[in-house]
Write a protein that holds these residues in place. Sequence first.
Motif, PDB file in Angstrom:
ATOM      1  N   PHE A 193      38.252  45.265  38.867  1.00 56.62           N
ATOM      2  CA  PHE A 193      39.271  44.297  38.486  1.00 56.62           C
ATOM      3  C   PHE A 193      40.559  44.704  39.188  1.00 56.62           C
ATOM      4  O   PHE A 193      41.065  45.816  38.976  1.00 56.62           O
ATOM      5  CB  PHE A 193      39.507  44.298  36.975  1.00 56.62           C
ATOM      6  CG  PHE A 193      38.318  43.882  36.151  1.00 56.62           C
ATOM      7  CD1 PHE A 193      37.171  43.370  36.732  1.00 56.62           C
ATOM      8  CD2 PHE A 193      38.356  43.997  34.774  1.00 56.62           C
ATOM      9  CE1 PHE A 193      36.078  42.990  35.974  1.00 56.62           C
ATOM     10  CE2 PHE A 193      37.273  43.614  33.993  1.00 56.62           C
ATOM     11  CZ  PHE A 193      36.136  43.111  34.589  1.00 56.62           C
ATOM     12  N   THR A 194      41.109  43.852  40.030  1.00 62.69           N
ATOM     13  CA  THR A 194      42.333  44.180  40.748  1.00 62.69           C
ATOM     14  C   THR A 194      43.424  43.168  40.424  1.00 62.69           C
ATOM     15  O   THR A 194      43.145  42.027  40.057  1.00 62.69           O
ATOM     16  CB  THR A 194      42.101  44.204  42.271  1.00 62.69           C
ATOM     17  OG1 THR A 194      41.773  42.886  42.725  1.00 62.69           O
ATOM     18  CG2 THR A 194      40.975  45.154  42.620  1.00 62.69           C
ATOM     19  N   GLY A 198      50.204  44.320  34.297  1.00 61.07           N
ATOM     20  CA  GLY A 198      50.519  43.301  33.307  1.00 61.07           C
ATOM     21  C   GLY A 198      49.666  42.060  33.389  1.00 61.07           C
ATOM     22  O   GLY A 198      49.974  41.044  32.745  1.00 61.07           O
ATOM     23  N   THR A 199      48.576  42.098  34.165  1.00 60.68           N
ATOM     24  CA  THR A 199      47.684  40.931  34.254  1.00 60.68           C
ATOM     25  C   THR A 199      46.434  41.109  33.385  1.00 60.68           C
ATOM     26  O   THR A 199      45.467  40.368  33.532  1.00 60.68           O
ATOM     27  CB  THR A 199      47.280  40.656  35.709  1.00 60.68           C
ATOM     28  OG1 THR A 199      46.770  41.860  36.303  1.00 60.68           O
ATOM     29  CG2 THR A 199      48.481  40.160  36.513  1.00 60.68           C
ATOM     30  N   MET A 307      36.872  40.973  40.480  1.00 61.09           N
ATOM     31  CA  MET A 307      37.684  39.974  39.794  1.00 61.09           C
ATOM     32  C   MET A 307      39.136  40.229  40.171  1.00 61.09           C
ATOM     33  O   MET A 307      39.661  41.330  39.939  1.00 61.09           O
ATOM     34  CB  MET A 307      37.510  40.098  38.277  1.00 61.09           C
ATOM     35  CG  MET A 307      36.059  40.153  37.798  1.00 61.09           C
ATOM     36  SD  MET A 307      35.157  38.622  38.070  1.00 61.09           S
ATOM     37  CE  MET A 307      35.913  37.577  36.846  1.00 61.09           C
ATOM     38  N   GLN A 308      39.764  39.240  40.780  1.00 61.39           N
ATOM     39  CA  GLN A 308      41.163  39.378  41.193  1.00 61.39           C
ATOM     40  C   GLN A 308      42.055  38.668  40.180  1.00 61.39           C
ATOM     41  O   GLN A 308      41.956  37.453  40.002  1.00 61.39           O
ATOM     42  CB  GLN A 308      41.372  38.800  42.592  1.00 61.39           C
ATOM     43  CG  GLN A 308      42.796  38.980  43.096  1.00 61.39           C
ATOM     44  CD  GLN A 308      42.916  38.616  44.557  1.00 61.39           C
ATOM     45  OE1 GLN A 308      42.138  39.061  45.384  1.00 61.39           O
ATOM     46  NE2 GLN A 308      43.902  37.790  44.884  1.00 61.39           N
ATOM     47  N   PHE A 309      42.928  39.433  39.524  1.00 63.14           N
ATOM     48  CA  PHE A 309      43.741  38.931  38.417  1.00 63.14           C
ATOM     49  C   PHE A 309      45.134  38.532  38.898  1.00 63.14           C
ATOM     50  O   PHE A 309      45.779  39.259  39.641  1.00 63.14           O
ATOM     51  CB  PHE A 309      43.899  40.011  37.341  1.00 63.14           C
ATOM     52  CG  PHE A 309      42.677  40.234  36.496  1.00 63.14           C
ATOM     53  CD1 PHE A 309      42.696  39.945  35.136  1.00 63.14           C
ATOM     54  CD2 PHE A 309      41.504  40.743  37.045  1.00 63.14           C
ATOM     55  CE1 PHE A 309      41.579  40.152  34.351  1.00 63.14           C
ATOM     56  CE2 PHE A 309      40.390  40.953  36.273  1.00 63.14           C
ATOM     57  CZ  PHE A 309      40.412  40.661  34.916  1.00 63.14           C
ATOM     58  N   ARG A 331      36.781  30.321  39.591  1.00 66.42           N
ATOM     59  CA  ARG A 331      38.064  30.663  38.990  1.00 66.42           C
ATOM     60  C   ARG A 331      38.067  30.289  37.526  1.00 66.42           C
ATOM     61  O   ARG A 331      37.537  29.260  37.126  1.00 66.42           O
ATOM     62  CB  ARG A 331      39.184  29.938  39.732  1.00 66.42           C
ATOM     63  CG  ARG A 331      40.539  29.984  39.038  1.00 66.42           C
ATOM     64  CD  ARG A 331      41.619  29.302  39.833  1.00 66.42           C
ATOM     65  NE  ARG A 331      42.059  30.142  40.960  1.00 66.42           N
ATOM     66  CZ  ARG A 331      43.044  29.821  41.782  1.00 66.42           C
ATOM     67  NH1 ARG A 331      43.676  28.663  41.634  1.00 66.42           N
ATOM     68  NH2 ARG A 331      43.382  30.631  42.756  1.00 66.42           N
ATOM     69  N   VAL A 332      38.684  31.161  36.726  1.00 71.60           N
ATOM     70  CA  VAL A 332      38.874  30.874  35.306  1.00 71.60           C
ATOM     71  C   VAL A 332      40.315  31.215  34.954  1.00 71.60           C
ATOM     72  O   VAL A 332      40.962  31.988  35.653  1.00 71.60           O
ATOM     73  CB  VAL A 332      37.916  31.690  34.419  1.00 71.60           C
ATOM     74  CG1 VAL A 332      36.483  31.256  34.615  1.00 71.60           C
ATOM     75  CG2 VAL A 332      38.065  33.178  34.674  1.00 71.60           C
ATOM     76  N   PRO A 333      40.829  30.637  33.867  1.00 71.51           N
ATOM     77  CA  PRO A 333      42.212  30.963  33.483  1.00 71.51           C
ATOM     78  C   PRO A 333      42.303  32.367  32.925  1.00 71.51           C
ATOM     79  O   PRO A 333      41.349  32.888  32.355  1.00 71.51           O
ATOM     80  CB  PRO A 333      42.522  29.923  32.403  1.00 71.51           C
ATOM     81  CG  PRO A 333      41.180  29.591  31.824  1.00 71.51           C
ATOM     82  CD  PRO A 333      40.231  29.626  32.984  1.00 71.51           C
ATOM     83  N   ASN A 334      43.429  33.002  33.108  1.00 78.90           N
ATOM     84  CA  ASN A 334      43.691  34.287  32.482  1.00 78.90           C
ATOM     85  C   ASN A 334      44.029  34.003  31.023  1.00 78.90           C
ATOM     86  O   ASN A 334      45.128  33.580  30.692  1.00 78.90           O
ATOM     87  CB  ASN A 334      44.856  35.006  33.167  1.00 78.90           C
ATOM     88  CG  ASN A 334      44.980  36.458  32.725  1.00 78.90           C
ATOM     89  OD1 ASN A 334      44.616  36.799  31.613  1.00 78.90           O
ATOM     90  ND2 ASN A 334      45.509  37.287  33.608  1.00 78.90           N
TER      91      ASN A 334
END
Length: 397
Positions: A193-194, A198-199, A307-309, A331-334
Amino acid sequence: MAKSIRNAFIRVSKVNNTEDGLKIYEYEDIQNMVLEWNKSKRFKYYIKAHNDEPDDPNPHYHIVLVFSNPTPFEQVKKVFPYGDIENAKSVKNCVQYLVHMNDLSKTQYDFSTIITNDTNINKYKLQSQANQLLKLDDYIHRIESGEIREFNLTDYIPIDVFSKYKSQVLNALEYFRRKVMTNKDRDINVMIFTGDTGTFKTTYAKQYCKNSNKSFCVSSSSNDPMQDYKGEDVLILDDIRDTTFRFHDLLKILDNHTNSSIASRYSNKAFIGDTIIITSSMKISQWYYDETKEDKEQLYRRIRTQMQFTHDYIDAFEFNDKAHKYVFAGRVPNINNFAPERTKSLLLDTMKAMGIELNDETIKSIQNANLPDKLGDIYDDNGDFTPCPDNSNLPFD
């Protein structure tokens, strides 16, 4: 049966077929019978209901009575007319049987569930050496199966057993570690996860473990990431960089078929779980700048999912062996930036993007999620997650 008994061990069934028809005792009835008799005849009593016995469909109750003086058998039978009454030769064994302390094949109960007027029931909690060995054998088998590991050892093994048989327990844990590490069919799932600080990368990693019912360990620090690892299912290497591990050491750690340990401050530790999640503020393409493209591809093959945040979205990528690069999967919402009531459904969307199999009930929950209007471009009219079309694969750089 002797005319008089000093101690009594009594079994009373909840349902009794008698000459006068069915006689049913509730647990409260048994307690009242004992307490009422105790008003006129002083004795110590221990009462326990056995309602969860797989080999006995008829719930029943056990009573242990310790009289001050020998008591006529007929007097006991008068109080418990439909009970099986025996002379209790060993009060300790009888009280321990109430919780099946000496029979691991039966349902195990806690001493706190025994109803008693004995203020010193703790004296019955001590096991004989033979019974300790019996339990130790059970603990060893549960360690071998992976049920008991270092992180949950104190939940299962009492301190008196561990203190006395520490070497056997630790040897069993070491045996299990070797067993896992030499398994040729071992398959470690590795994700990274990158994104910026704060993401919610670590939050997602923990939530993934909780939703998958997996134990997890979050690495303690970049100086000693394995310091707190105790055999959990998932290792979250939190906020690491390419300087945390040497390139070839990291390749060994992530290799399913290599019996490798990870350096830790006091002793080397081996990862024996099934999933490693890496979180980092650096993109994987920025790692190990001095390594060749071919060597870095070995790392990419081990880290199949990325997964790129960002603060608004999470983009999913999978490594494509034929294309020799990561391709965009969707893509999905954070979810952490939206209303809490949507969190669970949207999190399952993220899990779906990661390739995790979901059952029908979970999928239905995802489809019925109420999503914000601004996310309409990545969801169809039914609220389903829309992956990126095949012709729009993008490199993960």
